[in-house]
Design an enzyme around this catalytic site. Structure first.
Site, mmCIF file in Angstrom:
data_model
loop_
_atom_site.group_PDB
_atom_site.id
_atom_site.type_symbol
_atom_site.label_atom_id
_atom_site.label_comp_id
_atom_site.label_asym_id
_atom_site.label_seq_id
_atom_site.Cartn_x
_atom_site.Cartn_y
_atom_site.Cartn_z
ATOM 1 C CE LYS A 156 -5.058 8.510 -31.559
ATOM 2 N NZ LYS A 156 -6.423 9.080 -31.466
ATOM 3 C CG HIS A 162 18.807 -0.747 11.463
ATOM 4 N ND1 HIS A 162 18.838 -1.330 10.210
ATOM 5 C CD2 HIS A 162 19.837 -1.312 12.159
ATOM 6 C CE1 HIS A 162 19.824 -2.217 10.156
ATOM 7 N NE2 HIS A 162 20.450 -2.208 11.317
#
Length: 565
Positions: free
Chosen positions: A160, A326
């Site tokens: 922060k 595939h």
């Protein structure tokens, strides 16, 4: 000097001053880490820049043992570590030293009034919560004790206040941070602090998500219930009324949390106009974490095919090889050796195998590698490769060779527009004792074995799926694969068309029931003598009658294997 030149010089001076102010000197660092890899080297580098080291518990001991001067956190706070280490950094002196804004006079006055000194760097990595929770038989109390409280609090405080404080939340940042400190005389720039802050928030978010998911997975007998670690799914659980909609499923997480770090940017996705990246769960397991031993950069399609390939060969206890194109198998073979299994897999469809990927569930040796090197393939994945195998594959410089540790997939997540679908991994399997013979002719022992082999393969073929297979010298081998057809009849015919080996005497597996006898008739016409299928059609009796008329053996499993992608 003209007014414009004067303004330009003044602007450059201001810009240079602004850039210089972006760099912050690190004077005091707080170190508290679980993973102590590289810790001593990093702390020595900090000390070399005159940074005061403050530390806790085992971290402080490791640094002192290495000869470094360290101040205990209790010296800083004036309060001892307590409650078995549960409370040590949760103190205003710590968080005030991290969180106060150096450019705010009121903040500076407040910390000075209370004798709080600034902390310019926080070095924290967290308790290994998920690793602990994954241990077989782990006690509930141990899981709870490995929920880090102080660590995430310090990371969040430092992140922060990144404009003044650097936060180092991972061992992988030690090198880059040391490099920047060395390049800038013990200072860190704004961009680095900002990058480190974003990473720290990602770390704490993933950590909290892991805790929430783990606790949600605990048994339902109260807080003391044991987590279901390594629970096997032994079959499909029937639903009382599958057509009745449900607003919730208590066996699924109430909140879906998918947290993964980006491991690599990929050149593109399925197609060149699609962006893509690889993310990892950090486990070190599975395709996403496999070690690439050689070859070109992995593509999105490579990774998808490799995952499908590895999932298929993992079905088999005996030596097996799968060739995938595939995401569908071109061929699958078993054998006494990897080379034998590979030759059987290749023989099933040598044309489609060109440019595919290969999965092997055993160590690849020199003989197998020499055979694989004869064919152009994109990638090979296996648990291990011998030195001879790597030497044989080295000549194929572009061939991607991956070594992996297997991962157990529990759930499958698929994104759809507006949300996600989640389901259990398909583990519904059968064996010879659970097959139900429904025809007048019982299958032979050889047909039984071939059908079970075909059934495992069929599970990994896109629906609608028909797989023709046989035993070759006692080892399973696919003969034809009909994948992804809209009609089951078409799948049966397409699988027969794809066969490069004789179909006479083969068996066939169907991923779902035959709605009409025509699909079975197409299989019989191709030359198969026995069929394995789930059953459950309203016309099962007609299909069984057709099998009897054709002299075929048929078994039903009661388990369906749709695979929609």
């Amino acid at each position: 000097m003209t007014e414009r030149k004067a303004k330009t010089r003044l602007g450059n001076w201001r810009l240079e001053l602004l850039v210089m102010s972006d760099f912050k000197v690190v004077q005091r660092a707080l170190l508290s880490v679980t993973d102590k890899s590289g810790l001593v080297e990093f702390a020595k580098a900090l000390s070399g820049f005159g940074v005061e080291l403050v530390s806790t518990g085992g971290t402080a001991k490791a640094l002192r043992d290495a000869g470094l001067v360290v101040k205990d956190i209790s010296e800083l706070t004036g309060f001892p570590e307590m409650l078995d280490g549960r409370v040590k950094t949760l103190h205003p002196v710590v968080h005030g030293g991290i969180l106060h804004r150096r450019e705010d006079p009121a903040h500076v006055e407040a910390v000075a009034e209370h004798g709080i000194g600034p902390i310019d760097m926080v070095v924290v990595n967290l308790y290994a919560f998920e690793k602990t929770a994954a241990k077989p038989g782990v006690a509930f109390e141990e899981i709870v004790e490995n929920i880090d409280i102080g660590g995430p609090s310090m990371l969040r405080s430092a992140a922060k206040n990144f404009e003044d404080v650097a936060v180092v939340s991972g061992v992988d940042e030690y090198g880059p941070v040391m490099g920047e400190l060395a390049a800038n005389g013990g200072k860190l720039g704004y961009e680095t602090r900002w990058r480190l802050a974003k990473k720290a928030f990602a770390v704490t978010a993933a950590y909290d998500a892991g805790i929430a998911s783990t606790l949600e997975g605990l048994g339902g007998a109260g807080a003391k219930a044991q987590p279901e670690v390594g629970t096997e799914v032994s079959g499909l659980k029937p639903t009382a009324n599958p057509d009745k909609p449900s607003t919730s499923n208590p066996e699924m997480p109430s909140t879906l949390r998918v947290i993964a770090g980006q491991k690599a940017a990929l050149r593109y996705g399925e197609n060149p106009h699609q962006r893509a990246a690889l993310y990892t769960d950090g486990s070190g397991l599975g395709i996403a974490n496999a070690e690439q031993l050689q070859g070109k950069e992995l593509s999105y399609n490579n990774l998808v095919d490799l995952d499908a390939c590895w999932a298929l060969v993992s079905e088999f206890d005996a030596t097996a090889v799968a060739i995938i194109k595939h995401t569908n198998p071109c061929g699958v073979g078993m054998g006494a050796t990897v080379a034998e299994a590979y030759k059987r897999a290749l023989a099933a469809d040598p044309v489609s195998a060109f440019g595919g990927v290969i999965g092997v569930n055993r160590t690849v040796d020199g003989e197998a590698a020499a055979e694989i090197a004869k064919l152009f393939v994109e990638a090979v994945v296996a648990p291990e490769f011998t030195a001879e195998a790597l030497a044989a594959l080295a000549g194929k410089k572009n061939l991607r060779v991956l070594r992996l540790k297997s991962a157990k997939v529990e759930r499958v997540v698929k994104q759809i527009s507006g949300g996600f679908l989640v389901q259990d991994e398909d583990r519904g399997m059968v064996d010879a004792t659970t097959l139900r013979v429904v025809t007048a002719r019982k299958p032979t022992a050889e047909e039984d074995e071939a059908m079970l082999f075909a059934w495992k393969v069929c599970k990994h073929v896109k629906s609608n799926a028909i797989v023709y297979a046989r035993l070759d010298a006692g080892f399973g081998q696919t003969v034809g694969v009909g994948a992804g057809q809209m009609s089951r009849v078409d799948a049966a015919k397409f699988g027969a068309v794809k066969a490069a080996l004789p179909l006479a005497g083969t068996v066939a597996a169907s991923d779902a029931f035959f709605p009409f006898p025509d699909g079975l008739e197409a299989i019989a016409e191709a030359g198969a003598t026995a069929v394995i299928q789930p059953g459950g059609s309203m016309r099962d009796a007609e299909v069984v009658a057709a099998a009897d008329r054709l002299g075929m053996a048929m078994v039903m499993t009661g388990v369906r294997h749709f695979r929609h992608g």
